[in-house]
Design a protein around this motif. Structure first.
Motif, mmCIF file in Angstrom:
data_model
loop_
_atom_site.group_PDB
_atom_site.id
_atom_site.type_symbol
_atom_site.label_atom_id
_atom_site.label_comp_id
_atom_site.label_asym_id
_atom_site.label_seq_id
_atom_site.Cartn_x
_atom_site.Cartn_y
_atom_site.Cartn_z
ATOM 1 N N UNK A 183 -27.820 23.019 -4.781
ATOM 2 C CA UNK A 183 -29.115 23.307 -4.174
ATOM 3 C C UNK A 183 -28.944 24.268 -3.004
ATOM 4 N N UNK A 184 -29.691 25.345 -3.018
ATOM 5 C CA UNK A 184 -29.667 26.354 -1.958
ATOM 6 C C UNK A 184 -28.234 26.787 -1.624
ATOM 7 N N UNK A 185 -27.497 27.339 -2.595
ATOM 8 C CA UNK A 185 -26.115 27.760 -2.333
ATOM 9 C C UNK A 185 -26.057 28.904 -1.326
ATOM 10 N N UNK A 186 -25.005 28.906 -0.520
ATOM 11 C CA UNK A 186 -24.795 29.987 0.445
ATOM 12 C C UNK A 186 -24.137 31.158 -0.279
ATOM 13 N N UNK A 187 -24.801 32.287 -0.289
ATOM 14 C CA UNK A 187 -24.267 33.484 -0.938
ATOM 15 C C UNK A 187 -24.331 34.629 0.067
ATOM 16 N N UNK A 188 -23.160 35.122 0.457
ATOM 17 C CA UNK A 188 -23.095 36.249 1.382
ATOM 18 C C UNK A 188 -21.784 36.993 1.161
ATOM 19 N N UNK A 189 -21.354 37.774 2.143
ATOM 20 C CA UNK A 189 -20.125 38.548 2.001
ATOM 21 C C UNK A 189 -18.899 37.654 1.870
ATOM 22 N N UNK A 190 -18.957 36.460 2.457
ATOM 23 C CA UNK A 190 -17.807 35.551 2.466
ATOM 24 C C UNK A 190 -17.835 34.584 1.280
ATOM 25 N N UNK A 191 -19.007 34.016 1.012
ATOM 26 C CA UNK A 191 -19.128 32.997 -0.025
ATOM 27 C C UNK A 191 -19.927 33.528 -1.213
ATOM 28 N N UNK A 192 -19.571 33.046 -2.387
ATOM 29 C CA UNK A 192 -20.318 33.407 -3.588
ATOM 30 C C UNK A 192 -20.548 32.152 -4.419
ATOM 31 N N UNK A 193 -21.490 32.231 -5.325
ATOM 32 C CA UNK A 193 -21.799 31.091 -6.186
ATOM 33 C C UNK A 193 -22.123 31.623 -7.573
ATOM 34 N N UNK A 194 -21.120 31.603 -8.449
ATOM 35 C CA UNK A 194 -21.301 32.176 -9.778
ATOM 36 C C UNK A 194 -21.936 31.192 -10.751
#
Length: 247
Positions: A183-194
């Motif tokens: 739920x509401x994954x953190x996706x930015x330059x550091x973290x990804x959620x494939x």
């Protein structure tokens, strides 16, 4: 039903639920709603053997890591705000001498409906992932705009795609698998959620939170902060014995 089921660990002890509030509750884990007002009929079917056993799979949980506290807070016994809930865990931590256990420690509950991990108290996986008619329509319009959809776009097609996707999120409670979602994954330059959702028989989660909990079926909560690791899995020996009445 969830509260009663959480007290039963014997695989061969049947648990049968009656929906006592059909106006506000779907009662998916109970007998069909019509038996709420005609329970003698349900008893007669049980007496005559007009049913089949249904083995609802349940989830077992292990906790390990640094500073874990396997002592639960029972949310059925007290109505807590998020702040009060956090304080309850702190109090349990000081009272329980086992807080230094590194694990893996098998928790004394089995989840029939859901396990939620985060800095709030509950969730509903199906409602998080299902899509609305409007969202599907807009996506199909974009696909058509880019030339990837070579068929007429109408309400019937949109409804069919919506229904097919939402139905793909559902599965038989007897299947030895569970559905997970982020739920509401953190996706930015550091973290990804494939991969934000899927089916599995085992999921491991490492906490990076400072004020989080793991809530089982909305009724039992365990502290789950930085350093803790949860192993969430299906074991057919944990299945709950229920019934399906013949119609």
């Amino acid at each position: 039903m969830l509260l009663a089921a959480s007290k039963v660990f014997d695989k061969f002890k049947p648990v049968i639920g009656v929906n006592t509030d059909p106006e506000r509750s779907e009662g998916h884990l109970c007998l069909p709603v019509r038996y709420t007002h005609s329970f003698p009929e349900a008893l007669q079917k049980l007496y005559r053997g007009e049913f089949r056993w249904q083995w609802r799979q349940r989830i077992r949980l292990y906790l390990e890591g640094t500073g874990i506290n396997p002592t639960p807070v029972d949310l059925h016994e007290q109505q807590l705000s998020q702040e009060q809930h956090s304080r309850a865990h702190i109090n349990e931590r000081f009272q329980d001498q086992r807080s230094d256990i590194s694990g893996p420690h098998l928790l004394p509950v089995r989840a029939l409906n859901e396990v939620f991990i985060g800095e709030s108290l509950s969730s509903r996986s199906y409602n998080i992932n299902k899509v609305a008619h409007q969202a599907v329509e807009e996506i199909l319009k974009i696909a058509k705009k880019h030339g990837s959809l070579n068929m007429p776009l109408n309400a019937e097609l949109v409804q069919k795609v919506t229904n097919d996707f939402n139905e793909s999120l559902l599965y038989s409670p007897e299947e030895p698998k569970m559905f997970f979602s982020i739920r509401e994954p953190i996706v930015n330059r550091v973290f990804s959620s494939s991969r934000q959702r899927g089916f599995s028989s085992k999921v491991c989660v490492r906490s990076r939170c400072w004020d989080a909990c793991m809530v089982v079926d909305g009724g039992t909560s365990f502290e789950f902060n930085d350093g803790a690791i949860a192993s969430i899995m299906i074991d057919t020996e944990d299945a709950l014995c229920t019934v399906l009445l013949e119609e």
